[in-house]
Design an enzyme around this catalytic site. Structure first.
Site, PDB file in Angstrom:
ATOM      1  CG  ASP A  88      -1.903   1.126   1.246  1.00 51.23           C
ATOM      2  OD1 ASP A  88      -2.138   1.728   0.176  1.00 51.23           O
ATOM      3  OD2 ASP A  88      -2.437   1.432   2.322  1.00 51.23           O
ATOM      4  CG  ASP A 281      -3.878   4.306  -2.299  1.00 50.63           C
ATOM      5  OD1 ASP A 281      -3.079   3.453  -1.865  1.00 50.63           O
ATOM      6  OD2 ASP A 281      -5.004   4.498  -1.798  1.00 50.63           O
TER       7      ASP A 281
END
Ligand SMILES: *[C@@H]1O[C@H](CO)[C@@H](O)[C@H](O)[C@H]1NC(C)=O
Length: 500
Positions: A88, A281
């Protein structure tokens, strides 16, 4: 034009199989290490199912597919235990052991190994507890320190979280963003910091190369760049300072300066100049862009119809098989995302554009990242991006050094694709509008789109300083007290919180 496009593109159903979100057997992770870099395989895990209660009277519970997640295997503890974590770039923290009972689908969460901290001889427990909040879900973690191993590279005394109570998150997370708030009391050296501090890599930089679900070749390279995975130059884009961003959070913010669509006939349309802060992201399945951009794509994309119920633009799945791209401009750099990578198939036969409206913190999620090669240079606060490409299985890794010129200016080894002929500036990326084509059928049920970016942390007991304070405190596991003490400590802290 649309009819022609579709008749030319209605391929046999078999052609769509590659795009369907079925769970693929995963090859074993391969980690190779060279001078100053660490190359690890990144797998796409798709079809994590989740439930969504429809907002209708009969309260049907319908199985749907949630998004693709990109995962990495690392080892934690001594002896090392393998855990599979979501990679992430939208959050900074590493934590393990999601609560499966309160994950979207417990059975899915239960497939992944959990870290048995009682079996690690090098783990030290702290009494510091944080609540981590994500775009979707949250986790209450107790900080510990332990050895983290990625391939043959070992870092010691890494601070990370062992979860005690999480919601809506099916896997642990390896976060690689900067600290969201620069001076937060609970900042500590994250994994990227430690990799550099302990000399595995020369500076805090890594490359991310996400691929489609059907491709096994995605990779993260800490401290290196693989020139056999992109074409053209790497464009240097300075990271915006937090004060230039919508909510003042420090992320990999860059400026999107234009959008475009390339059609199957090779023509393209673009917007006028814009200046929109966005951040990549990898923990987000879809891109979330300001409403005018969401609509500019949706209103001009072949076959797209706006579905008021789901809020998505629904497209004919066959469009995934025709040539064409959704284009993003960063200064002079264009990243062309093939239709197939931008279209998302949440359930069999249902396809939507992989973008949602977001006027607060716009995100370039996996639906963008599959087409980009992104070097993240935290030390120099810059991203370097290029068009992802594939030119042979042979890696050609260039090491990222340190200092100002840490990221070398290298050109991708792959041939550049043909550029479309621009035919106009007809995409309006600045005004909202009434959707032109409205979808009236029974649309896909969609939920569970990955953790999303970190919203922040709430320390509930003390501050965790970089001094390694995590080694102190009550309830150390080394005493053999196990979960009972950890659980009791957390119970007290949370109990205190509830009373406040
Ligand atoms: C975490 O998420 C759950 C489920 O949405 C919610 O009930 C809970 O209040 C959240 N916890 C915190 C500390 O925000």
């Amino acid at each position: 034009m649309l009819a022609a496009l579709l008749s030319a593109s209605l391929l046999p159903a078999a052609a769509l199989v590659a795009a369907s979100p079925s769970v693929q057997p995963r090859p074993r992770s391969v980690v190779t290490r060279g001078e100053g870099f660490l190359h690890a395989t990144v797998h796409a895990v798709s079809g994590l199912p989740s439930l969504r209660r429809r907002a209708v009277q009969d309260e049907d519970v319908i199985n749907v597919r949630s998004g693709t997640s990109y995962v990495i295997d690392i080892e934690i503890g001594t002896p090392g235990q393998t855990v599979t974590l979501i990679l992430d770039t939208g959050s900074p923290d590493l934590w393990v052991n999601p609560s499966c009972a309160t994950a979207n689908i417990p059975a899915e969460c239960n497939k992944w190994p959990q870290f048995d901290y009682t079996k690690s001889t090098s783990l030290k427990e702290s009494d510091f507890v944080d609540i981590l909040r994500y775009g979707k879900g949250n986790a209450t973690i107790v900080y510990v320190t332990d050895t983290v191993t990625i391939g043959s590279a070992k870092i010691t005394n890494q601070i990370f979280g062992v979860n005690v109570e999480s919601y809506d998150i099916p896997m642990g997370i390896l976060g690689l963003s900067p600290a969201i708030q620069a001076n937060a009391a609970d900042n500590y050296p994250f994994v990227l910091d430690t990799l550099a501090a302990q000399g595995v890599i020369k500076s805090r930089a890594f490359s991310l190369d996400l691929r489609s679900v059907s491709s096994p070749s995605g990779a993260i390279i800490f401290g290196g760049i693989d020139t056999s995975k992109f074409s053209g130059t790497l464009a240097r884009l300075p990271m915006l300072s937090p004060s230039q961003t919508p909510k003042g959070a420090d992320r990999y913010w860059i400026t999107l300066t234009g959008i475009g669509l390339t059609f199957p006939d090779g023509t393209s349309d673009t917007s006028g100049a814009i200046s929109v802060p966005v951040f990549p992201d990898s923990g987000g399945t879809l891109s979330r862009l300001p409403t005018p951009i969401f609509q500019a794509f949706g209103e001009s994309f072949p076959t797209a119809q706006f579905d008021p119920e789901s809020g998505f633009y629904i497209v004919d799945c066959a469009v995934a098989d025709v040539a064409g791209s959704v284009d993003f401009y960063f200064g002079t750099k264009q990243i062309a995302v093939p239709y197939a990578d931008f279209i998302w198939q949440p359930s069999k036969g249902d396809c939507v554009l992989g973008v949602q409206p977001d006027d607060e913190e716009p995100v370039l999620g996996d639906s963008f990242l599959r087409a980009a090669y992104v070097v993240h240079d935290q030390d120099n606060r810059a991203l370097h991006i290029a068009q992802a490409a594939e030119c042979g299985a042979k890696q050609n890794v260039v090491t990222i050094g340190s200092g100002k010129g840490a990221v070398p200016s290298v050109t991708g080894g792959c041939a550049e694709g043909a550029r479309a002929t621009r035919t106009g500036a007809g995409l309006d990326a600045t005004a909202t509008r009434e959707p032109g084509n409205i979808f009236t059928g029974d649309g896909p049920r969609i939920s569970g789109l990955g953790p999303g970016p970190a919203g922040g942390r709430t320390p509930t007991s003390g501050a965790l300083g970089p001094s390694g304070k995590a080694n102190s405190g009550a309830g150390r596991l080394g005493t053999g007290s196990g979960w009972a003490v950890l659980g009791a400590a957390v119970g007290v802290v949370l109990g205190g919180l509830l009373l406040v």
